[in-house]
Write a protein that holds these residues in place. Structure first.
Motif, short mmCIF file in Angstrom:
data_model
loop_
_atom_site.label_atom_id
_atom_site.label_comp_id
_atom_site.label_asym_id
_atom_site.label_seq_id
_atom_site.Cartn_x
_atom_site.Cartn_y
_atom_site.Cartn_z
N HIS A 41 0.82 -1.22 0.00
CA HIS A 41 0.00 0.00 0.00
C HIS A 41 0.86 1.27 0.00
O HIS A 41 0.37 2.37 -0.27
CB HIS A 41 -0.92 0.01 1.22
CG HIS A 41 -0.20 -0.01 2.53
ND1 HIS A 41 0.45 -1.14 3.01
CD2 HIS A 41 0.00 0.97 3.47
CE1 HIS A 41 1.01 -0.86 4.18
NE2 HIS A 41 0.74 0.41 4.47
N LEU A 42 2.15 1.11 0.32
CA LEU A 42 3.09 2.22 0.29
C LEU A 42 3.84 2.21 -1.04
O LEU A 42 4.42 1.20 -1.42
CB LEU A 42 4.10 2.13 1.44
CG LEU A 42 3.54 2.24 2.86
CD1 LEU A 42 4.64 2.00 3.88
CD2 LEU A 42 2.91 3.62 3.08
N LYS A 43 3.85 3.31 -1.73
CA LYS A 43 4.52 3.40 -3.02
C LYS A 43 6.02 3.19 -2.84
O LYS A 43 6.65 3.80 -1.98
CB LYS A 43 4.27 4.80 -3.60
CG LYS A 43 4.59 4.92 -5.07
CD LYS A 43 3.46 4.41 -5.92
CE LYS A 43 3.67 4.75 -7.38
NZ LYS A 43 2.63 4.17 -8.25
N PRO A 44 6.64 2.30 -3.64
CA PRO A 44 8.10 2.19 -3.59
C PRO A 44 8.73 3.44 -4.18
O PRO A 44 8.35 3.88 -5.27
CB PRO A 44 8.40 0.95 -4.42
CG PRO A 44 7.23 0.81 -5.33
CD PRO A 44 6.05 1.36 -4.60
N VAL A 45 9.67 4.03 -3.46
CA VAL A 45 10.30 5.29 -3.86
C VAL A 45 11.78 5.06 -4.17
O VAL A 45 12.48 4.39 -3.40
CB VAL A 45 10.15 6.35 -2.75
CG1 VAL A 45 10.89 7.64 -3.13
CG2 VAL A 45 8.68 6.63 -2.48
N ILE A 46 12.24 5.63 -5.26
CA ILE A 46 13.66 5.59 -5.63
C ILE A 46 14.18 7.02 -5.68
O ILE A 46 13.57 7.89 -6.32
CB ILE A 46 13.89 4.93 -7.01
CG1 ILE A 46 13.14 3.61 -7.12
CG2 ILE A 46 15.39 4.73 -7.25
CD1 ILE A 46 13.67 2.50 -6.26
N LEU A 47 15.31 7.27 -5.01
CA LEU A 47 15.94 8.58 -5.02
C LEU A 47 17.08 8.60 -6.03
O LEU A 47 17.96 7.73 -6.01
CB LEU A 47 16.51 8.91 -3.63
CG LEU A 47 15.58 8.75 -2.42
CD1 LEU A 47 16.34 9.06 -1.14
CD2 LEU A 47 14.36 9.67 -2.55
N PHE A 48 17.08 9.59 -6.91
CA PHE A 48 18.14 9.74 -7.90
C PHE A 48 18.76 11.14 -7.83
O PHE A 48 18.06 12.14 -8.00
CB PHE A 48 17.58 9.56 -9.32
CG PHE A 48 17.36 8.14 -9.75
CD1 PHE A 48 18.43 7.32 -10.06
CD2 PHE A 48 16.07 7.63 -9.84
CE1 PHE A 48 18.21 6.00 -10.46
CE2 PHE A 48 15.85 6.33 -10.24
CZ PHE A 48 16.93 5.50 -10.56
N VAL A 214 11.08 4.44 0.78
CA VAL A 214 12.30 4.45 -0.04
C VAL A 214 12.90 3.05 -0.08
O VAL A 214 13.18 2.46 0.97
CB VAL A 214 13.32 5.47 0.51
CG1 VAL A 214 14.65 5.35 -0.24
CG2 VAL A 214 12.77 6.89 0.40
N VAL A 215 13.07 2.53 -1.28
CA VAL A 215 13.68 1.21 -1.43
C VAL A 215 15.09 1.29 -1.98
O VAL A 215 15.86 0.33 -1.88
CB VAL A 215 12.81 0.28 -2.31
CG1 VAL A 215 11.46 0.07 -1.68
CG2 VAL A 215 12.67 0.84 -3.71
N ALA A 216 15.48 2.44 -2.57
CA ALA A 216 16.83 2.58 -3.10
C ALA A 216 17.17 4.04 -3.33
O ALA A 216 16.28 4.87 -3.57
CB ALA A 216 17.01 1.80 -4.41
#
Length: 264
Positions: A41-48, A214-216
């Motif tokens: 239910h939580l959006k996977p977030v990637i930081l770039f 945040v996953v990555a």
């Protein structure tokens, strides 16, 4: 805690022994696993990060130095040497560039040239007008689209100043066809030059957690990556081994490392 810079930081940090391709695939699988798990239910977030992570910015510096070198200079020997400047000579700093050209940064002629060049470079490098020279690293656009299509929310987290670089940063993201939409991408820039990059990167915790989990993260600066690994200890943190400053950092733990976004 001992602090290290550049190659010493790499030697004293722990990186999982995976190839660039394996790291990129692991990030993709992490997004897929997240969407199938109990926190779906939580959006996977990637930081770039942008500069020297998604974008090759050496082209920007190259254009600025060539422009400066066309004006009359007092040190003709340095000017002739700078006429030989190519992309492969560009590194993080102007001193690095001089060294790569075979110049002695300690020589008075070189010091005078770099002293004159630095304010010219600084004013233009951190501005909208020269961002058009930036180019995405090979594979970067395709990789971000794979994550986006899997369902990840992408946060472009950059130390660029909003008031000086917002307009063309957005134009470039669109020009280069990086994922860009109001719903599933976010651009976070520094509101002021007075804020240190590392503090700016760490402050992403609140907006990121409002978006999802945040996953990555991906960054080329050791001190930023270490800070993000502390803020998001359960995420993958990926060091883009391109060019980076000599700012000292404590060693990284449980990190990943890539040298390209290509899977070949």
């Amino acid at each position: 805690m001992s602090l290290f810079s550049r190659k010493d930081w790499i030697l004293n940090s722990f990186f999982h022994p995976l190839s660039s391709r394996e790291v990129l695939e692991k990030v993709e699988k992490s997004v897929e696993s997240h969407l199938k798990g109990p926190k779906a239910h939580l959006k996977p977030v990637i930081l770039f990060d942008l500069d020297s992570t998604l974008y090759e910015v050496g082209h920007r510096t190259l254009a600025i130095i060539r422009e400066w070198n066309q004006a009359p200079q007092t040190q003709l020997a340095i000017q002739d040497k700078l006429n030989q400047l190519e992309l492969n000579h560009i590194s993080y700093s102007l001193a690095d560039m001089a060294h790569n050209l075979g110049l002695n940064p300690s020589h008075p002629d070189t010091q005078k040239a770099l002293q004159d060049l630095k304010p010219f470079w600084w004013e233009r490098f951190f501005s909208n007008e020269y961002l058009c020279h930036d180019k995405p690293y090979p594979g970067a656009v395709e990789f971000t689209h794979r994550l986006f299509s899997l369902g990840a929310h992408l946060i472009y987290l950059t130390g660029r100043e909003e008031n000086k670089m917002l307009r063309v940063t957005i134009e470039n993201l669109k020009r280069d066809r990086f994922p860009w939409c109001d719903k599933n991408t976010t651009l976070i820039m520094k509101p002021s030059a007075a804020i240190a990059d590392v503090a700016h990167k760490a402050s992403v915790k609140t907006p990121a957690e409002k978006t999802g989990e945040v996953v990555a993260s991906f960054d080329n600066e050791p001190v930023n990556l270490v800070a993000l690994s502390k803020v998001f200890p359960k995420a993958m943190h990926v060091f883009m081994d391109s060019v980076y400053s000599d700012h000292p950092s404590e060693p990284g733990k449980d990190l990943f490392r890539i040298q390209s976004f290509l899977k070949t």
